[in-house]
Motif scaffolding. Structure first.
Motif, PDB file in Angstrom:
ATOM      1  N   ARG A  66       0.838  -1.205   0.000  1.00  0.00           N
ATOM      2  CA  ARG A  66       0.000   0.000   0.000  1.00  0.00           C
ATOM      3  C   ARG A  66       0.872   1.254   0.000  1.00  0.00           C
ATOM      4  O   ARG A  66       0.557   2.245  -0.670  1.00  0.00           O
ATOM      5  N   ALA A  78      -6.311   9.996   0.563  1.00  0.00           N
ATOM      6  CA  ALA A  78      -7.714   9.642   0.362  1.00  0.00           C
ATOM      7  C   ALA A  78      -7.887   8.735  -0.850  1.00  0.00           C
ATOM      8  O   ALA A  78      -8.680   7.777  -0.823  1.00  0.00           O
ATOM      9  N   GLU A  79      -7.132   9.012  -1.918  1.00  0.00           N
ATOM     10  CA  GLU A  79      -7.203   8.160  -3.102  1.00  0.00           C
ATOM     11  C   GLU A  79      -6.688   6.762  -2.810  1.00  0.00           C
ATOM     12  O   GLU A  79      -7.259   5.757  -3.263  1.00  0.00           O
ATOM     13  N   ASP A 102      -6.736   5.191   0.145  1.00  0.00           N
ATOM     14  CA  ASP A 102      -7.682   4.471   1.002  1.00  0.00           C
ATOM     15  C   ASP A 102      -8.931   4.051   0.242  1.00  0.00           C
ATOM     16  O   ASP A 102      -9.566   3.045   0.596  1.00  0.00           O
ATOM     17  N   ALA A 103      -9.303   4.793  -0.799  1.00  0.00           N
ATOM     18  CA  ALA A 103     -10.437   4.392  -1.628  1.00  0.00           C
ATOM     19  C   ALA A 103     -10.056   3.270  -2.579  1.00  0.00           C
ATOM     20  O   ALA A 103     -10.861   2.357  -2.833  1.00  0.00           O
ATOM     21  N   LEU A 147      -7.373   1.055  -2.232  1.00  0.00           N
ATOM     22  CA  LEU A 147      -6.952  -0.140  -1.504  1.00  0.00           C
ATOM     23  C   LEU A 147      -7.369   0.007  -0.045  1.00  0.00           C
ATOM     24  O   LEU A 147      -6.582   0.422   0.812  1.00  0.00           O
ATOM     25  N   PRO A 148      -8.626  -0.319   0.281  1.00  0.00           N
ATOM     26  CA  PRO A 148      -9.111  -0.131   1.655  1.00  0.00           C
ATOM     27  C   PRO A 148      -8.302  -0.964   2.648  1.00  0.00           C
ATOM     28  O   PRO A 148      -7.764  -2.019   2.325  1.00  0.00           O
ATOM     29  N   ALA A 149      -8.239  -0.452   3.878  1.00  0.00           N
ATOM     30  CA  ALA A 149      -7.508  -1.120   4.953  1.00  0.00           C
ATOM     31  C   ALA A 149      -8.304  -1.002   6.238  1.00  0.00           C
ATOM     32  O   ALA A 149      -9.236  -0.193   6.346  1.00  0.00           O
ATOM     33  N   ARG A 164      -7.557   0.311   8.983  1.00  0.00           N
ATOM     34  CA  ARG A 164      -7.413   1.630   9.595  1.00  0.00           C
ATOM     35  C   ARG A 164      -7.055   2.638   8.520  1.00  0.00           C
ATOM     36  O   ARG A 164      -6.301   2.327   7.580  1.00  0.00           O
ATOM     37  N   PRO A 165      -7.579   3.868   8.611  1.00  0.00           N
ATOM     38  CA  PRO A 165      -7.245   4.874   7.610  1.00  0.00           C
ATOM     39  C   PRO A 165      -5.775   5.287   7.701  1.00  0.00           C
ATOM     40  O   PRO A 165      -5.151   5.234   8.769  1.00  0.00           O
ATOM     41  N   THR A 166      -5.228   5.685   6.591  1.00  0.00           N
ATOM     42  CA  THR A 166      -3.862   6.184   6.553  1.00  0.00           C
ATOM     43  C   THR A 166      -3.793   7.498   7.325  1.00  0.00           C
ATOM     44  O   THR A 166      -4.657   8.371   7.173  1.00  0.00           O
TER      45      THR A 166
END
Length: 388
Positions: free
Chosen positions: A211, A281-282, A284-285, A287-289, A291-293
């Motif tokens: 990621r 934000a791009e 996390d959209a 490659l969701p995880a 916990r947010p980056t």
């Protein structure tokens, strides 16, 4: 003080400073400070130590108060240095402090122990003529510059007993330019998360390092504006670190990325933060995880640039022209103490000095043939600003 009377003494003091190693984060700085304190005490110059929040000495401050009212001006030179690097690659000892074929050799010769010695001698001359001085002159001998924390400058600005300077001239080297500005910076650490797992599992898991690699690509491809307006340099983004993972059999759940953005008046710290958060934000959209980056800003300084007729740039450029030099005003790509001062509303020049080689590299040295004219330029500029 004639041009040749004291200059050999400037070199002698600079050599003594070079022979006291003062690498940031490596050496005890007491020996180099002791050389300066002995020199200042022997000449009756008023000085005091400045300390950081942990009560560690980070600078010496020399203050020459004039006999007439007026603004204070400051000269600033660091007496700590960069590391030596690979000492085996040097052709002479890094702490040589000697003169060979017209060059003063050793770490700190260029950045900036020769400038510190020169500024001490200018202070000594002004001390003997204090009644003629309008305002005052401060000389900051900074022992915490190369850490990047700029502890000496910060202690000076925070000292309630120090007169706030109307401007500062910083003694970085280079004979052909007066540095009158620099890009700012915005730096952050980015924590990239993922689900942990076994690398041999049948279940495919996108790890934190993968990621993070995607985030680095997004950052590298992010559009930045070109040069615009009166500021001559564009912004610049660099991913400077990437750390994560442990062993071969574990899918990592955390990877930290460091990013350094050099800012301009048209692309400031807010714009830099916005660019990074948009890339996050791009990611996390895409490659969701679990916990947010997370973005953690760690430093921000504004860009700055003095006009040619703004002090102290005008005094230094005018003095150089008066000594027959063709010197250009330069806006530097790297940030410097001038950015810290700019954040406090204090104008600063950040470089005019001797020709040099090996700055922060091997075989650092300065060409002493330049010393008479560099001394004359700073002397002319200081005397003019102080109305002497």
């Amino acid at each position: 003080m004639t041009r040749d009377l004291g200059l050999s003494r400037v070199v002698d003091l600079a050599g003594e400073l070079i022979r006291r190693p003062s690498r940031a984060g490596v050496d005890d700085h007491e020996p180099v400070l002791a050389v300066l304190e002995d020199w200042l005490t022997a000449r009756g110059l008023p000085y005091r130590r400045l300390h950081d929040g942990a009560r560690r000495p980070v600078a010496l401050l020399v203050e020459i108060e004039g006999g007439r009212p007026g603004p204070w001006w400051a000269l600033d030179a660091c007496v700590d240095t960069a590391p030596y690097g690979d000492e085996a690659a040097w052709s002479f000892p890094p702490d040589a402090g000697d003169v060979v074929d017209g060059w003063l050799r050793g770490r700190g010769a260029a950045d900036s122990k020769l400038a510190a010695a020169l500024f001490c001698h200018l202070a000594a001359e002004l001390h003997g003529r204090a009644d003629e001085v309008r305002g005052g002159l401060a000389v900051l001998l900074d022992a915490d510059e190369h850490t990047g924390g700029f502890g000496g400058a910060r202690a000076y600005l925070d000292d309630p007993d120090a007169a706030r300077p109307a401007g500062v001239m910083i003694g970085y080297p280079g004979l052909e330019e007066v540095v009158v500005g620099g890009r700012g910076l915005w730096r952050a650490r980015i924590a990239v998360h993922a689900a942990s797992g076994h690398s041999g599992s049948r279940r495919t898991t996108v790890g934190a390092v993968s990621r993070a690699a995607q985030l680095v690509r997004l950052l590298d491809e992010a559009p930045l504006p070109a040069t615009g307006g009166d500021f001559p340099l564009p912004p610049k983004l660099t991913v400077t670190s990437c750390h994560g993972g442990e062993g071969f059999s574990v899918v990592p759940d955390l990877c930290e990325v460091g990013v350094d953005i050099r800012t301009t008046p048209d692309f400031d710290a807010r714009a830099a933060a916005g660019l990074v958060r948009a890339a996050v934000a791009e990611l996390d959209a895409l490659l969701p995880a679990p916990r947010p980056t997370r973005v953690t800003p760690v430093a921000a300084w504004p860009p700055y640039r003095l006009a040619a007729d703004e002090q102290p740039a005008a005094a230094l450029l005018g003095a150089a022209a008066g000594e027959g030099l063709r010197v250009r005003a330069k806006t530097a790509g790297p940030s410097n103490i001038g950015n810290l001062l700019a954040a406090e509303g204090i104008p600063a020049t950040a470089g005019f000095g001797l020709s040099h080689e090996g700055l922060h590299g091997v075989d650092e040295r300065v060409r002493l043939a330049d010393l008479p004219v560099v001394h004359a330029v700073y002397r002319r500029a200081v005397l003019g600003l102080l109305g002497v």
